[in-house]
Design an enzyme around this catalytic site. Structure first.
Site: not given
Ligand code: UDX
Length: 449
Positions: A30, A123, A158-159, A209, A275, A278, A281, A338
């Site tokens: 980094d 990404t 990855l979540r 992706k 939100g 990921c 954007k 989240k």
């Molecule tokens: C996401 C994808 O799930 C992951 O596979 C990818 O690589 C990156 O983007 P992440 O942004 O960490 O991961 O969160 P995720 O748990 O999928 O939630 C994304 C958004 O959706 C959050 O704002 C969450 O609150 C919202 N969400 C998620 C809902 O509104 N309802 C849900 O049931 C799940």
């Protein structure tokens, strides 16, 4: 294997630590000295469940080292994972970090006679690796991709909050590669993982992706549109509607007489919007790129439009009790985008807090992890409560914006006792409306007849 990871943000660090704990020798690079120092001292620069413990182990066992010197990191590397940021700027993703990194790597390739596979993990929009990245690498190295060095695209899925588990027990590994040699080399990285490995070309891997994230975001906006429709009609609760929909065996199959509830179903629930770093954007980026290619992406555009206004639906519910919000004391529960993360990027709480402040309400926030630093991402200022009861105390209304398990303790007795007027707006539909008196509980996707 010897693996270099360039960029130790969220994706780079999680990938590096997980690969090191699988036995690979990982060097993380980094530019920021303070991040490198933290990693060396086993202090994760970001919060992620389980990361600290794994990091401690791999640093202690010398499986992961960190440096600011990219040349040193690439000295023996067989695979170089590029995991630098690709922020969305204006109307496209910003590839300046990718460009910088590819140029630096190209110069190192020029002086090296070893074969290594340069692998994009960030990404990036389809065609980025097989045009932009390839051209920069070839120009700055004077060498040829697919002959002198390998080129691959290996997206992450990855979540946040589940990143370690998602990496260690993945659903799939996608490897887009310029040729079979690049594919076989990157495949070796995942040799000890029990997982389907898909080989594609470079731009297909990039598209997988974007498509995955677009699908999930679409399901959320779809559910929110249905929820808003239920509320508008009146007397229909979107939760009951979705429960009925979820029971379709194609969505929740019955295996050995047992109903399986796939994780996917949580995306088919109404709420106050998505939100994070990921979904917003990535969907915006693929829309902008697709439009430039002349593709019709009207549905994805609507996914974003619905999401832009969804947080304001909690304010509409609030205004049923208080048409004028001036000088009201409002508590907001949940500031992170989240649960199980400290990340506030594109969090619905930002929009809600800004609107409440604009309308003259006094806002207090509480989140199990996000603290006063939330004020840095909003226009005005909110006060901060240290626990749920303090947040609820003396409020005219409270609004749930993040589905933290901690909020499940809230009940009618508590709000009757503590609040000025017991009004709760559930932006995540995580509490049971039947546990509250009529006139106390309001939720997204429901309005009584
Ligand atoms: C996401 C994808 O799930 C992951 O596979 C990818 O690589 C990156 O983007 P992440 O942004 O960490 O991961 O969160 P995720 O748990 O999928 O939630 C994304 C958004 O959706 C959050 O704002 C969450 O609150 C919202 N969400 C998620 C809902 O509104 N309802 C849900 O049931 C799940």
């Amino acid at each position: 294997m010897k693996i270099a990871v360039v960029g130790t943000g969220y994706v780079g660090l999680v990938s590096g630590v997980c690969l090191a704990s699988k036995g690979h020798n990982v060097i993380c690079v980094d530019k920021k000295q303070e991040i490198v120092e933290k990693i060396k001292n086993s202090i994760p620069p970001i919060y992620e469940k389980g990361l600290e413990e794994l990091l401690k182990n791999v640093v202690k066992n010398n499986k992961l080292i960190a440096t600011t010197d990219i040349k040193l990191a690439l000295k023996d590397a067989e695979v170089v994972l590029i995991a630098v940021g690709t922020p969305y700027q204006g109307d496209a993703i910003d590839l300046s970090y990718i460009k910088m990194t590819a140029e630096e790597i190209g110069k190192i390739l020029k002086e090296s006679d070893r074969y290594m596979v340069i692998t994009i993990k960030s990404t990036v929009i389809p065609t980025t690796t097989d045009t932009f990245v390839k051209e920069i690498l070839e120009k700055s190295s004077g060498k040829k991709a697919g002959i002198d060095f390998g080129l691959a695209m290996n997206p992450e899925f990855l979540r946040e909050g589940n990143a370690i588990e998602d990496f260690m027990v993945p659903d799939r590994v996608v490897i887009g590669a310029i040729d079979d040699k690049s594919f076989m080399t990157v495949k070796k990285v995942y040799e000890t993982f029990e997982v389907p490995i898909i080989q594609t070309n470079l731009r297909t891997a990039e598209m997988i992706k974007y498509t995955s994230n677009s699908l999930l975001a679409t399901m959320i906006s779809f559910s929110n549109e249905i929820g808003n429709t239920c509320a508008q009609i009146g007397g229909i609760d979107v939760r009951e509607v979705m429960n009925g929909v979820h029971l379709d065996k194609r969505l929740s199959p019955v295996i050995n007489k047992k109903r399986i509830t796939p994780g996917l179903l949580s995306y088919i629930e109404a709420g106050c919007g998505f939100g994070g770093s990921c979904f917003p954007k990535d969907v915006k980026a693929i829309i902008a790129f697709a439009k430039k290619q002349g593709a019709d992406v009207s549905m994805l555009s609507e996914v974003i439009n619905i999401n832009e206004t969804q947080p304001t639906k909690v304010l509409d519910l609030l205004k049923k009790s208080y048409p004028n919000l001036k000088n009201l004391n409002i508590g907001i529960l949940g500031l992170a985008f989240k649960p199980d993360t400290d990340d506030t990027r594109e969090s619905p709480a930002i929009k809600v807090a800004n609107s409440l402040i604009k309308e003259g309400a006094n806002v207090t926030g509480y989140d199990p992890i996000v603290k006063e630093e939330f004020n840095e991402v909003i226009d005005g200022k909110i006060s901060y409560a240290n626990d749920i009861k303090t947040l609820i105390n003396d409020k005219d209304a409270i609004i749930i914006l993040t589905r933290w398990d901690d909020f499940k303790i809230i009940n009618q007795e508590m709000i009757d006792k503590l609040m000025k007027k017991p009004i709760i707006i559930d932006g995540r539909r995580m509490l049971n409306k039947k546990d509250f008196k009529i006139g106390s509980y309001f939720g997204i996707g429901y309005s009584p007849r």
